[in-house]
Design a protein around this motif. Structure first.
Motif, PDB file in Angstrom:
ATOM      1  N   LYS A  23       0.815  -1.214   0.000  1.00 43.18           N
ATOM      2  CA  LYS A  23       0.000   0.000   0.000  1.00 43.18           C
ATOM      3  C   LYS A  23       0.849   1.265   0.000  1.00 43.18           C
ATOM      4  CE  LYS A  23      -3.754   0.668   2.346  1.00 43.18           C
ATOM      5  NZ  LYS A  23      -4.649   0.995   1.229  1.00 43.18           N
ATOM      6  N   SER A  28      -0.878  -0.080  -3.822  1.00 44.38           N
ATOM      7  CA  SER A  28      -1.909  -0.802  -3.057  1.00 44.38           C
ATOM      8  C   SER A  28      -2.661  -1.868  -3.841  1.00 44.38           C
ATOM      9  CB  SER A  28      -2.920   0.178  -2.437  1.00 44.38           C
ATOM     10  OG  SER A  28      -3.893   0.593  -3.366  1.00 44.38           O
ATOM     11  N   ALA A  31      -2.391  -5.249  -2.037  1.00 40.75           N
ATOM     12  CA  ALA A  31      -2.473  -5.299  -0.577  1.00 40.75           C
ATOM     13  C   ALA A  31      -3.552  -6.251  -0.090  1.00 40.75           C
ATOM     14  CB  ALA A  31      -2.726  -3.902  -0.010  1.00 40.75           C
ATOM     15  N   LEU A  55      -5.243  -1.592   7.766  1.00 43.06           N
ATOM     16  CA  LEU A  55      -5.158  -0.857   6.501  1.00 43.06           C
ATOM     17  C   LEU A  55      -5.385   0.636   6.729  1.00 43.06           C
ATOM     18  CD1 LEU A  55      -7.112  -3.313   4.164  1.00 43.06           C
ATOM     19  CD2 LEU A  55      -4.639  -2.929   4.225  1.00 43.06           C
ATOM     20  N   ASP A  59      -2.854   3.534   5.879  1.00 40.33           N
ATOM     21  CA  ASP A  59      -3.275   4.708   5.106  1.00 40.33           C
ATOM     22  C   ASP A  59      -2.859   6.001   5.799  1.00 40.33           C
ATOM     23  OD1 ASP A  59      -4.547   3.169   3.152  1.00 40.33           O
ATOM     24  OD2 ASP A  59      -6.473   3.205   4.191  1.00 40.33           O
TER      25      ASP A  59
END
Length: 251
Positions: A23, A28, A31, A55, A59
């Motif tokens: 990611k 990504s 992922a 995740l 991010d």
């Protein structure tokens, strides 16, 4: 039930590291392999529930290096389409069983591998085309749905963005902001559907340091590691994982 034994951590730690590196460093698109790998040792629902907060953490940690380097029109209109896609994913999740999701996730894994291999060998071509709101909405709808059911929203977004011949860092930054927002959209439905529970939260506490470490490695790898090397390993993992999930679902 999640059993926090040696097998769980032997599978979960590499899966989370892989997701974070993918990611934060490579757009990504792969992922979602982490959720598929986790689904080998826990049911698909808890696998999705474990991965979503991780995740989201990845991010958040990835935003700063790519801040405002994204393509704003593409990101905005993909997200407009993603909202109904997330709603559709939630409705379907509530109506099917665990083996149906193993089948779906396994099929997505294998389809992704063949799509990428077809692109690399020139059998599948992503044509160049100007930005289009309508195609951005369709991309968002597809990405919202596949992201909800398997954290696999990357491939449709990759097709749309690559078709615009984006520079590597702009492409990466756009995927970071898009999936940061889509993962926020997914959080409340996951909560109401019971995908999160006390055990997935405990797993997240154990695995969060590896998500942060993988994010750092991914940002560094973005500049130093060949995409070809990274995705070569990805395809092997996805093909093996997808085959195993299909076998589990059908047996």
């Amino acid at each position: 039930m999640i059993t926090f034994d040696l097998l769980f951590f032997a599978i979960a730690i590499p899966a989370v590291l892989f997701a974070a590196i993918s990611k934060s460093g490579f757009g990504s698109g792969a992922a979602f392999a982490a959720s598929a790998i986790l689904a080998l040792v826990v049911p698909p629902g808890p696998a999705l529930g474990i991965m979503l907060p991780l995740l989201m953490l990845i991010d958040a940690a990835s935003l700063r290096p790519y801040w405002r380097k994204w393509d704003a029109p593409s990101a905005c209109h993909i997200l407009i389409g993603a909202l109904p896609g997330v709603v559709l994913g939630a409705l379907i999740y509530a109506a099917v069983n665990a083996d149906s999701f193993r089948l779906l996730i396994g099929a997505i894994c294998i389809a992704f591998v063949f799509w990428q291999l077809g692109r690399s060998r020139g059998l599948i071509r992503v044509g160049n085309f100007p930005f289009s709101r309508q195609w951005a909405w369709i991309t968002g709808l597809t990405a919202g749905f596949t992201s909800f059911v398997s954290h696999a929203g990357g491939p449709p977004v990759a097709v749309f963005l690559l078709g615009q011949n984006m520079q590597k860092t702009t492409y990466q930054a756009t995927t970071v902001i898009v999936f940061w927002a889509i993962n926020l959209m997914k959080f409340v439905p996951y909560l109401f559907l019971g995908i999160f529970n006390a055990q997935t939260a405990l797993a997240d506490l154990f695995l969060a340091p590896f998500a942060i470490a993988g994010t750092y490695l991914g940002v560094r790898a973005h500049h130093y590691v060949s995409d070809r090397v990274f995705f070569g390993l990805t395809y092997v993992l996805l093909l093996a994982t997808g085959t195993r999930l299909l076998w589990q679902a059908l047996s």
